[in-house]
Design a protein around this motif. Structure first.
Motif, short mmCIF file in Angstrom:
data_model
loop_
_atom_site.label_atom_id
_atom_site.label_comp_id
_atom_site.label_asym_id
_atom_site.label_seq_id
_atom_site.Cartn_x
_atom_site.Cartn_y
_atom_site.Cartn_z
N LEU A 1 0.86 -1.22 -0.16
CA LEU A 1 0.00 -0.01 -0.05
C LEU A 1 0.84 1.17 -0.03
CD1 LEU A 1 -2.86 -0.90 2.40
CD2 LEU A 1 -2.98 -0.46 -0.09
N VAL A 2 1.96 1.31 0.80
CA VAL A 2 2.66 2.77 0.97
C VAL A 2 3.41 2.55 -0.52
CG1 VAL A 2 3.13 2.76 3.36
CG2 VAL A 2 4.65 1.59 1.94
N THR A 3 3.66 1.58 -1.30
CA THR A 3 4.43 1.61 -2.27
C THR A 3 3.42 2.18 -3.51
OG1 THR A 3 5.70 -0.34 -1.54
CG2 THR A 3 5.68 0.45 -4.05
N ILE A 4 2.40 1.71 -3.49
CA ILE A 4 1.40 2.24 -4.63
C ILE A 4 0.87 3.72 -4.29
CG2 ILE A 4 0.75 -0.08 -5.37
CD1 ILE A 4 -2.15 0.93 -4.06
N ALA A 5 0.92 4.03 -3.07
CA ALA A 5 0.79 5.36 -2.92
C ALA A 5 1.53 6.16 -3.52
CB ALA A 5 0.73 5.57 -1.23
N LYS A 6 2.76 6.05 -4.06
CA LYS A 6 3.61 6.82 -4.88
C LYS A 6 3.39 6.46 -6.33
CE LYS A 6 5.83 7.14 -1.05
NZ LYS A 6 5.68 8.47 -0.29
N THR A 7 2.50 5.73 -6.56
CA THR A 7 2.19 5.58 -8.12
C THR A 7 0.86 6.09 -8.63
OG1 THR A 7 0.84 3.48 -7.89
CG2 THR A 7 3.34 3.50 -7.99
N VAL A 8 0.51 6.10 -9.78
CA VAL A 8 -0.85 6.72 -10.29
C VAL A 8 -1.66 5.51 -10.78
CG1 VAL A 8 0.19 9.05 -10.77
CG2 VAL A 8 0.37 7.13 -12.62
N ARG A 9 -2.91 5.89 -10.74
CA ARG A 9 -4.03 4.70 -11.25
C ARG A 9 -3.89 4.49 -12.89
NH1 ARG A 9 -9.25 3.75 -8.59
NH2 ARG A 9 -8.79 3.74 -6.19
N PRO A 10 -3.84 3.45 -13.29
CA PRO A 10 -3.98 3.12 -14.64
C PRO A 10 -5.21 3.82 -15.30
CG PRO A 10 -4.60 1.11 -13.65
CD PRO A 10 -4.09 2.23 -12.65
N SER A 11 -4.85 4.69 -16.40
CA SER A 11 -6.04 5.47 -17.03
C SER A 11 -7.13 4.24 -17.65
CB SER A 11 -5.55 6.28 -18.12
OG SER A 11 -4.58 5.44 -19.17
N GLY A 12 -8.20 4.70 -18.01
CA GLY A 12 -9.16 3.64 -18.57
C GLY A 12 -10.22 2.97 -17.50
N GLU A 13 -11.07 2.79 -18.15
CA GLU A 13 -12.44 2.29 -17.16
C GLU A 13 -12.29 0.90 -17.00
OE1 GLU A 13 -14.88 4.51 -15.73
OE2 GLU A 13 -13.09 5.67 -16.09
N ARG A 14 -11.44 0.15 -17.68
CA ARG A 14 -11.42 -1.54 -17.58
C ARG A 14 -11.30 -1.96 -16.27
NH1 ARG A 14 -7.55 -4.30 -20.54
NH2 ARG A 14 -6.31 -2.29 -20.90
N LEU A 15 -12.17 -2.99 -15.82
CA LEU A 15 -11.90 -3.58 -14.58
C LEU A 15 -10.96 -4.52 -14.75
CD1 LEU A 15 -13.18 -3.74 -11.67
CD2 LEU A 15 -14.53 -5.73 -12.73
N LEU A 16 -10.68 -5.51 -15.64
CA LEU A 16 -9.80 -6.72 -15.48
C LEU A 16 -8.55 -6.27 -16.39
CD1 LEU A 16 -12.33 -9.39 -15.84
CD2 LEU A 16 -11.31 -8.64 -13.78
N GLU A 17 -7.66 -6.64 -16.02
CA GLU A 17 -6.20 -6.64 -17.06
C GLU A 17 -6.29 -7.58 -18.31
OE1 GLU A 17 -3.55 -4.91 -17.96
OE2 GLU A 17 -3.10 -4.80 -15.88
N ALA A 18 -5.61 -7.02 -19.36
CA ALA A 18 -5.69 -7.88 -20.52
C ALA A 18 -4.81 -9.15 -20.38
CB ALA A 18 -5.13 -6.93 -21.56
N VAL A 19 -5.32 -10.31 -20.93
CA VAL A 19 -4.53 -11.44 -20.97
C VAL A 19 -3.25 -11.47 -21.82
CG1 VAL A 19 -4.76 -14.04 -20.94
CG2 VAL A 19 -6.59 -12.69 -20.01
N GLU A 20 -2.30 -12.00 -21.09
CA GLU A 20 -0.99 -12.00 -22.11
C GLU A 20 -1.06 -13.72 -22.20
OE1 GLU A 20 2.26 -10.75 -22.71
OE2 GLU A 20 1.81 -8.44 -21.75
N TRP A 21 -1.18 -13.88 -23.33
CA TRP A 21 -1.22 -15.46 -23.71
C TRP A 21 0.02 -16.20 -23.52
CZ3 TRP A 21 -5.61 -17.21 -23.01
CH2 TRP A 21 -6.97 -16.63 -23.17
N ARG A 22 1.25 -15.45 -23.91
CA ARG A 22 2.38 -16.22 -23.48
C ARG A 22 2.58 -16.42 -22.15
NH1 ARG A 22 6.84 -12.88 -26.78
NH2 ARG A 22 5.33 -11.43 -26.65
N SER A 23 2.22 -15.72 -21.32
CA SER A 23 2.49 -15.75 -19.76
C SER A 23 1.70 -17.08 -19.23
CB SER A 23 2.27 -14.56 -19.01
OG SER A 23 2.75 -13.41 -19.65
N VAL A 24 0.51 -16.89 -19.87
CA VAL A 24 -0.48 -17.92 -19.59
C VAL A 24 -0.01 -19.31 -19.84
CG1 VAL A 24 -2.87 -18.99 -20.09
CG2 VAL A 24 -2.58 -16.55 -19.64
N ALA A 25 0.76 -19.47 -21.13
CA ALA A 25 1.12 -20.54 -21.34
C ALA A 25 2.19 -21.33 -20.86
CB ALA A 25 1.88 -20.59 -22.89
N ILE A 26 3.11 -20.36 -20.15
CA ILE A 26 4.18 -20.55 -19.17
C ILE A 26 3.63 -20.98 -17.81
CG2 ILE A 26 6.13 -19.55 -17.90
CD1 ILE A 26 6.65 -17.87 -20.29
#
Lengths: 180, 194
Positions: free
Chosen positions: A71-96
């Motif tokens: 929490l203290v770490t992300i207090a230093k970052t900004v929220r991602p822009s856009g309204e999407r609730l879920l992250e896009a799936v990286e299929w190569r990572s999924v395969a691994i």
């Protein structure tokens, strides 16, 4: 035993769902809360498996301190822009991940059943020695503590040294000369 | 590291301050209990140290990170870590001096009770190490000066790095670039940190 197994199944399902939420939620704050829920589920699972020492560690470190540090770490970052609730799936990572999890799952069949009396851990001569001699030799009622601090004391000193070394290294990297 | 910069998110709340003031002594005592009582029940130095550290974190959340840091300023936390490590090592070395093996609590000659007290002392030492390291880690992360520094470096270093790269690295760069813009978004976050 069956009630424990059922509860364990429910708790583990909850943990898996929380882990999936932590992976796929796009907002980091949501992901951190889901990760804390995952750690809490795992801590309850350790209690159900009669390992209170590990459960206490998981609850304090996994669900407690780690969450706060995130929490203290992300207090230093900004929220991602856009309204999407879920992250896009990286299929190569999924395969691994599928490959790794699939490999690990092949070992599950050779594990003893939960609470099985003839599991190697329960029948091992080392376990028997500790359970019979820990109290007479050390006067300590918690066999886990007896092993950690007495029989394996040298290992624990090594662990403590690792914590100090890691702490000093991280603090040096963070360049906080003003406060260490 | 001015107050306003690193403590922007802090909002004074009477409810949180009052609750924390009541709860913290109990959390702290419970942490010490878990350290001491690790010999009789679940727990130990590691878990107890984490709980003690979380008591300080509670204070930081209720009263602001900067004031808590100033309250803890000085050699206290550093000394706690060092004394913890030294205590553990000296309990081990002391046994050597008493003609025993390293960390052989029996060598101190107090019998079974001596073993138990030796273990308790070691658990306390571990608790001191763990709580000290976690508290310093929290305040280092929370102060956040390092992030500004690294973000600036990243922005300034990036173009020159690309220009200096040979064809080999340039190829790998374009490979990274095709990763659905994940790298780009990370870079953007780093930029906005400053």
């Amino acid at each position: 035993m069956t009630t424990v197994s059922t509860t364990l199944a429910i708790v583990l399902t909850f943990s898996v769902l929380a882990a999936l939420a932590a992976i796929f939620l796009r907002d980091v704050l949501n992901a951190i809360i889901a990760f804390a829920a995952f750690s809490f589920g795992i801590a309850v699972a350790w209690i159900l498996l009669a390992a209170p020492d590990v459960a206490l560690t998981e609850a304090a470190v996994g669900a407690g301190i780690t969450t706060v540090l995130f929490l203290v770490t992300i207090a230093k970052t900004v929220r991602p822009s856009g309204e999407r609730l879920l992250e896009a799936v990286e299929w190569r990572s999924v395969a691994i991940v599928v490959l790794l999890v699939g490999t690990l799952l092949t070992t599950v069949r050779s594990l003893p059943a939960v609470g099985s009396a003839d599991a190697p851990v329960a029948t091992s001569r080392v376990t028997e020695y500790y359970l019979q001699n820990a109290y007479p030799e050390t006067g300590v009622e918690n066999a886990v503590t007896a092993v950690l601090a007495a029989y394996r004391g040298f290992d624990t000193l090594g662990e403590a040294t690792v914590v100090i070394a890691a702490g000093v290294a991280v603090l040096l990297v963070l360049r906080q000369e003003a406060y260490v | 590291m001015s107050h306003a910069d690193s403590d922007q998110t802090y909002v004074e709340s009477t409810i949180i301050m009052t609750t924390v003031r009541v709860v913290v002594p109990f959390v702290f005592t419970f942490g010490l209990f878990v350290m001491f009582h690790g010999a009789e029940s679940a727990g130990g130095g590691f878990q107890g140290g984490v709980i003690v550290a979380s008591a300080v974190l509670l204070l930081a959340f209720a009263f602001g990170i900067e004031p808590t840091r100033e309250w803890l300023e000085g050699p206290l936390v550093k000394t706690t870590i060092a004394v913890g490590g030294a205590t553990f090592a000296f309990v081990g070395l002391g046994a050597l001096a008493m003609n025993g093996a390293f960390l052989e609590y029996e060598a101190y000659g107090f019998g079974s009770d001596g073993v138990k007290y030796g273990i308790e002392l070691v658990e306390l030492a571990i608790g001191a190490i763990v709580s000290g390291v976690l508290i310093s880690l929290f305040f280092s992360l929370a102060s956040g000066d390092f992030l500004v520094v690294s973000a600036n470096n990243g922005i300034e270093a990036e173009p020159s790095e690309n220009a200096a790269n040979g064809s080999d690295d340039a190829a790998s760069d374009s490979d990274n670039g095709s990763d659905d813009g994940v790298d780009a978004s990370v870079g953007a976050t780093g930029g906005e940190l400053a």
